[in-house]
Design a protein around this motif. Structure first.
Motif, PDB file in Angstrom:
ATOM      1  N   ALA A  59      -4.580  35.150  22.484  1.00  0.00           N
ATOM      2  CA  ALA A  59      -3.762  33.941  22.643  1.00  0.00           C
ATOM      3  C   ALA A  59      -2.338  34.133  22.135  1.00  0.00           C
ATOM      4  O   ALA A  59      -1.377  33.672  22.763  1.00  0.00           O
ATOM      5  N   GLU A  60      -2.176  34.809  20.992  1.00  0.00           N
ATOM      6  CA  GLU A  60      -0.831  34.999  20.449  1.00  0.00           C
ATOM      7  C   GLU A  60       0.028  35.846  21.377  1.00  0.00           C
ATOM      8  O   GLU A  60       1.213  35.549  21.593  1.00  0.00           O
ATOM      9  N   ARG A  61      -0.569  36.900  21.943  1.00  0.00           N
ATOM     10  CA  ARG A  61       0.185  37.731  22.884  1.00  0.00           C
ATOM     11  C   ARG A  61       0.511  36.944  24.153  1.00  0.00           C
ATOM     12  O   ARG A  61       1.584  37.096  24.730  1.00  0.00           O
ATOM     13  N   ARG A  62      -0.420  36.103  24.593  1.00  0.00           N
ATOM     14  CA  ARG A  62      -0.161  35.292  25.782  1.00  0.00           C
ATOM     15  C   ARG A  62       1.054  34.410  25.570  1.00  0.00           C
ATOM     16  O   ARG A  62       1.907  34.280  26.456  1.00  0.00           O
ATOM     17  N   ARG A  63       1.157  33.802  24.399  1.00  0.00           N
ATOM     18  CA  ARG A  63       2.304  32.929  24.118  1.00  0.00           C
ATOM     19  C   ARG A  63       3.604  33.732  24.123  1.00  0.00           C
ATOM     20  O   ARG A  63       4.624  33.278  24.659  1.00  0.00           O
ATOM     21  N   PHE A  64       3.564  34.908  23.514  1.00  0.00           N
ATOM     22  CA  PHE A  64       4.780  35.727  23.465  1.00  0.00           C
ATOM     23  C   PHE A  64       5.201  36.157  24.866  1.00  0.00           C
ATOM     24  O   PHE A  64       6.372  36.038  25.238  1.00  0.00           O
ATOM     25  N   VAL A  65       4.249  36.662  25.643  1.00  0.00           N
ATOM     26  CA  VAL A  65       4.566  37.136  26.988  1.00  0.00           C
ATOM     27  C   VAL A  65       5.090  35.993  27.844  1.00  0.00           C
ATOM     28  O   VAL A  65       6.080  36.136  28.579  1.00  0.00           O
ATOM     29  N   ALA A  66       4.463  34.826  27.750  1.00  0.00           N
ATOM     30  CA  ALA A  66       4.880  33.679  28.564  1.00  0.00           C
ATOM     31  C   ALA A  66       6.299  33.238  28.235  1.00  0.00           C
ATOM     32  O   ALA A  66       6.984  32.648  29.084  1.00  0.00           O
ATOM     33  N   LEU A  96      -2.640  42.784  27.167  1.00  0.00           N
ATOM     34  CA  LEU A  96      -1.218  42.470  27.007  1.00  0.00           C
ATOM     35  C   LEU A  96      -0.514  43.417  26.037  1.00  0.00           C
ATOM     36  O   LEU A  96       0.476  43.062  25.385  1.00  0.00           O
ATOM     37  N   ASP A  97      -1.026  44.639  25.959  1.00  0.00           N
ATOM     38  CA  ASP A  97      -0.380  45.692  25.168  1.00  0.00           C
ATOM     39  C   ASP A  97       0.724  46.312  26.031  1.00  0.00           C
ATOM     40  O   ASP A  97       0.524  47.325  26.696  1.00  0.00           O
ATOM     41  N   ILE A  98       1.874  45.660  26.022  1.00  0.00           N
ATOM     42  CA  ILE A  98       3.003  46.021  26.878  1.00  0.00           C
ATOM     43  C   ILE A  98       4.232  46.183  25.997  1.00  0.00           C
ATOM     44  O   ILE A  98       4.468  45.374  25.092  1.00  0.00           O
ATOM     45  N   HIS A  99       5.036  47.210  26.261  1.00  0.00           N
ATOM     46  CA  HIS A  99       6.237  47.428  25.464  1.00  0.00           C
ATOM     47  C   HIS A  99       7.156  46.218  25.584  1.00  0.00           C
ATOM     48  O   HIS A  99       7.409  45.712  26.677  1.00  0.00           O
ATOM     49  N   GLU A 100       7.683  45.758  24.443  1.00  0.00           N
ATOM     50  CA  GLU A 100       8.456  44.522  24.444  1.00  0.00           C
ATOM     51  C   GLU A 100       9.721  44.604  25.291  1.00  0.00           C
ATOM     52  O   GLU A 100      10.155  43.603  25.856  1.00  0.00           O
ATOM     53  N   GLU A 101      10.337  45.787  25.397  1.00  0.00           N
ATOM     54  CA  GLU A 101      11.548  45.901  26.210  1.00  0.00           C
ATOM     55  C   GLU A 101      11.282  45.568  27.671  1.00  0.00           C
ATOM     56  O   GLU A 101      12.162  45.070  28.370  1.00  0.00           O
ATOM     57  N   LEU A 102      10.078  45.873  28.129  1.00  0.00           N
ATOM     58  CA  LEU A 102       9.726  45.568  29.509  1.00  0.00           C
ATOM     59  C   LEU A 102       9.690  44.069  29.744  1.00  0.00           C
ATOM     60  O   LEU A 102       9.896  43.589  30.865  1.00  0.00           O
ATOM     61  N   LEU A 103       9.464  43.320  28.670  1.00  0.00           N
ATOM     62  CA  LEU A 103       9.399  41.867  28.771  1.00  0.00           C
ATOM     63  C   LEU A 103      10.730  41.202  28.473  1.00  0.00           C
ATOM     64  O   LEU A 103      11.121  40.235  29.135  1.00  0.00           O
ATOM     65  N   THR A 104      11.447  41.715  27.487  1.00  0.00           N
ATOM     66  CA  THR A 104      12.602  40.987  26.948  1.00  0.00           C
ATOM     67  C   THR A 104      13.945  41.414  27.535  1.00  0.00           C
ATOM     68  O   THR A 104      14.941  40.691  27.368  1.00  0.00           O
ATOM     69  N   THR A 105      14.014  42.565  28.203  1.00  0.00           N
ATOM     70  CA  THR A 105      15.320  43.045  28.682  1.00  0.00           C
ATOM     71  C   THR A 105      15.472  42.984  30.198  1.00  0.00           C
ATOM     72  O   THR A 105      16.487  43.440  30.726  1.00  0.00           O
ATOM     73  N   ALA A 106      14.503  42.436  30.891  1.00  0.00           N
ATOM     74  CA  ALA A 106      14.630  42.304  32.349  1.00  0.00           C
ATOM     75  C   ALA A 106      15.666  41.239  32.683  1.00  0.00           C
ATOM     76  O   ALA A 106      15.772  40.220  31.987  1.00  0.00           O
TER      77      ALA A 106
END
Length: 267
Positions: free
Chosen positions: A153-160, A127-137
């Motif tokens: 687990a922490e990254r899973r919660r953020f991504v979800a 889950l090493d993904i740039h945050e803009e790809l997750l938050t700006t779609a």
């Protein structure tokens, strides 16, 4: 000699010349040439890749964009306009700087009755993904992320909290998991842009329907990888992967600016 070209004028875009199956046309309708099969009832997996004339998949900077060109980017724009979702591996997303796809005015006819942009789907165990790809779609084209139960687990919660997270059992996300999840979401026009490991998995699973390959007029030598790579030693890969030969036929061959644009369909 007189000229109608004035300083500051944008150069004319390269014309696409059809070499096969009907040589001679210089007015190729790219959306028509790359149209998906009509009335799909399952995900159709199309790959778009670029390689040098001697088979290398990445240039000196470590990115495929070194091999790209204005005609190649034009084809990529058409392919993205036609698809429902752009599928990419996390390493490629990081190296190539993936962000949510921006809407284009020229896509209005290509995307009738669909969101203005295709969704991005990323495959990542860490889950090493740039945050803009997750938050700006945009809300109607949220990013989809495929991962495993072993992801932090922490990254899973953020991504979800920002994207559609798909967690699969096992040590890796297989092509079958991806195809099934996209089918559940009604995303049938799939465009994968790699990288080489992800493409290799789809080829090995017999799930790649189509390969659009740009042959770039460069020579890179023996160092760069091919458009497919992987096998034993890759996380989740079997120890022994048998060779697989999948017959394909060439649907068309185009040329523009010295680049060749091939479209292969699985038999």
């Amino acid at each position: 000699m007189s000229s109608t070209h004035r300083p500051g004028d944008a150069p004319e875009p390269a014309r696409f010349r059809e070499l096969l199956p009907a040589p001679g046309s210089t007015d190729v309708d790219l959306p028509r040439a790359y149209a998906y099969p009509p009335a799909l009832d399952r995900p159709w997996i199309r790959a778009n890749m670029v390689a040098s004339a001697d088979g290398g998949a990445i240039g000196p900077s470590g990115r495929s964009r070194d091999l790209s060109s204005a005609p190649d980017r034009r084809v990529m724009g058409v392919l993205r306009g036609l698809c429902d979702v752009v599928l990419v591996g996390a390493a490629t997303a990081r190296k190539e700087g993936y962000r949510p796809v921006r809407p284009r005015e020229v896509w209005s006819d290509l995307r009738a009755d669909r969101p203005a942009t295709p969704r991005i789907a990323v495959v990542s165990r860490s889950l090493d993904i740039h945050e803009e790809l997750l938050t700006t779609a945009p809300e109607d084209a949220r990013t989809i992320v495929f991962t495993t139960g072993d992801a932090p687990a922490e990254r899973r919660r953020f991504v979800a909290g920002h994207a559609d997270l798909v967690v699969v059992d096992g040590v890796s996300v297989g092509p079958e998991h991806i195809v099934n999840a996209l089918a559940e979401r009604g995303l049938h026009r799939v465009l994968t842009e790699g990288g080489p490991h992800l493409l290799a998995e789809f080829v090995a699973a017999g799930l790649l329907d189509e390969l659009c390959l740009t042959v770039s007029p460069h020579l890179l030598g023996a160092g760069p990888p091919r458009i497919v790579t992987g096998g034993p030693g890759t996380p989740g890969a079997p120890e022994h992967t048998p060779a697989r030969s999948t017959p394909v036929r060439m649907a068309h061959l185009l040329e523009a600016g010295g680049n060749l644009f091939t479209r292969y369909l699985r038999e």
